[in-house]
Design a protein around this motif. Sequence first.
Motif, PDB file in Angstrom:
ATOM      1  N   TYR A  29       0.835  -1.209   0.000  1.00 35.30           N
ATOM      2  CA  TYR A  29       0.000   0.000   0.000  1.00 35.30           C
ATOM      3  C   TYR A  29       0.867   1.255   0.000  1.00 35.30           C
ATOM      4  CZ  TYR A  29      -3.449   3.385   1.751  1.00 35.30           C
ATOM      5  OH  TYR A  29      -4.263   4.477   1.920  1.00 35.30           O
ATOM      6  N   HIS A 118      -9.964   3.393   0.253  1.00 32.93           N
ATOM      7  CA  HIS A 118     -10.028   2.440   1.357  1.00 32.93           C
ATOM      8  C   HIS A 118     -11.034   2.859   2.422  1.00 32.93           C
ATOM      9  CE1 HIS A 118      -6.435   0.907  -0.557  1.00 32.93           C
ATOM     10  NE2 HIS A 118      -6.345  -0.067   0.313  1.00 32.93           N
ATOM     11  N   HIS A 122     -14.291   0.881   3.741  1.00 29.32           N
ATOM     12  CA  HIS A 122     -14.358   0.600   5.175  1.00 29.32           C
ATOM     13  C   HIS A 122     -15.722   1.018   5.732  1.00 29.32           C
ATOM     14  CE1 HIS A 122     -12.209   1.141   9.342  1.00 29.32           C
ATOM     15  NE2 HIS A 122     -13.407   0.603   9.468  1.00 29.32           N
ATOM     16  N   GLU A 169      -7.660  -4.122   6.847  1.00 29.69           N
ATOM     17  CA  GLU A 169      -7.279  -4.345   5.451  1.00 29.69           C
ATOM     18  C   GLU A 169      -5.869  -4.933   5.424  1.00 29.69           C
ATOM     19  OE1 GLU A 169      -9.480  -0.255   5.514  1.00 29.69           O
ATOM     20  OE2 GLU A 169      -7.470  -0.853   6.213  1.00 29.69           O
ATOM     21  N   HIS A 171      -2.757  -6.005   2.434  1.00 28.42           N
ATOM     22  CA  HIS A 171      -2.352  -5.920   1.025  1.00 28.42           C
ATOM     23  C   HIS A 171      -1.388  -7.035   0.646  1.00 28.42           C
ATOM     24  CE1 HIS A 171      -3.745  -1.929   2.254  1.00 28.42           C
ATOM     25  NE2 HIS A 171      -4.219  -1.859   1.039  1.00 28.42           N
ATOM     26  N   ALA A 197      -6.104  -4.881  -2.429  1.00 24.33           N
ATOM     27  CA  ALA A 197      -6.412  -4.817  -1.003  1.00 24.33           C
ATOM     28  C   ALA A 197      -7.473  -5.849  -0.660  1.00 24.33           C
ATOM     29  CB  ALA A 197      -6.905  -3.427  -0.633  1.00 24.33           C
ATOM     30  N   CYS A 199     -10.224  -6.649   2.223  1.00 22.48           N
ATOM     31  CA  CYS A 199     -10.959  -6.099   3.357  1.00 22.48           C
ATOM     32  C   CYS A 199     -11.538  -7.259   4.151  1.00 22.48           C
ATOM     33  CB  CYS A 199     -12.079  -5.182   2.875  1.00 22.48           C
ATOM     34  SG  CYS A 199     -11.514  -3.860   1.770  1.00 22.48           S
TER      35      CYS A 199
END
Length: 207
Positions: A29, A118, A122, A169, A171, A197, A199
């Motif tokens: 990220y 992100h 979220h 999260e 990556h 990514a 989640c």
Amino acid sequence: MKPTICDLEPAHLADARRLLSQAFAADPYLVAALPDPRRRARALPMLFGAVLDNARQHGSVRVTLDPGTHELAGVAAWAWWPHVGLGLLTSVRHGLATLPLVVGVRDTARLDRLNRTHEAAHRRLAPAKHRYLHAIGVAPGHQGAGVGSALLLDGLADADAAGVPTYLETHRAENVRLYERYGYELVQELRPGDLHARCMLRPARQP
């Protein structure tokens, strides 16, 4: 021996910032947002200073200490909903307003776009009260000794006691199976640009 976990003391704040900066130096990220390694190295202490400050105010920062040297072995920064993003005052306090001077306007804009992507996911995936694992890191000399697992379980126990889920999260593909072992479920994958990514959400459990 099971690691001893305690709240972060102000005396260890600079060490915690440095530990997380080292742990996330090659995180996909941050590499995607800040590709120049020298600029990224200068920016990470600023970013994690803001993360830690936010967690200390609106959640918790839990650490483990080396029993011999009393140096930090691991850090976990948790934030309570709705304080899962870095507010304006927190950002200004830690110098993030000057980030363009450190990494350039283009990288700052790229980081902002990724953050917004992100944060939007979220808030959509975890819209109710929950606990957010913003960052967890282990010092190189303590990796593989159960420090990260102990910090994670500590935070999950706290969330379970409050009856709330937790969200994160990651990556790195290899982390998905690890978090699944602790009850997390993959709820969405994001692919902004070349970044991937994952989640993940863990429902609350009875303590």
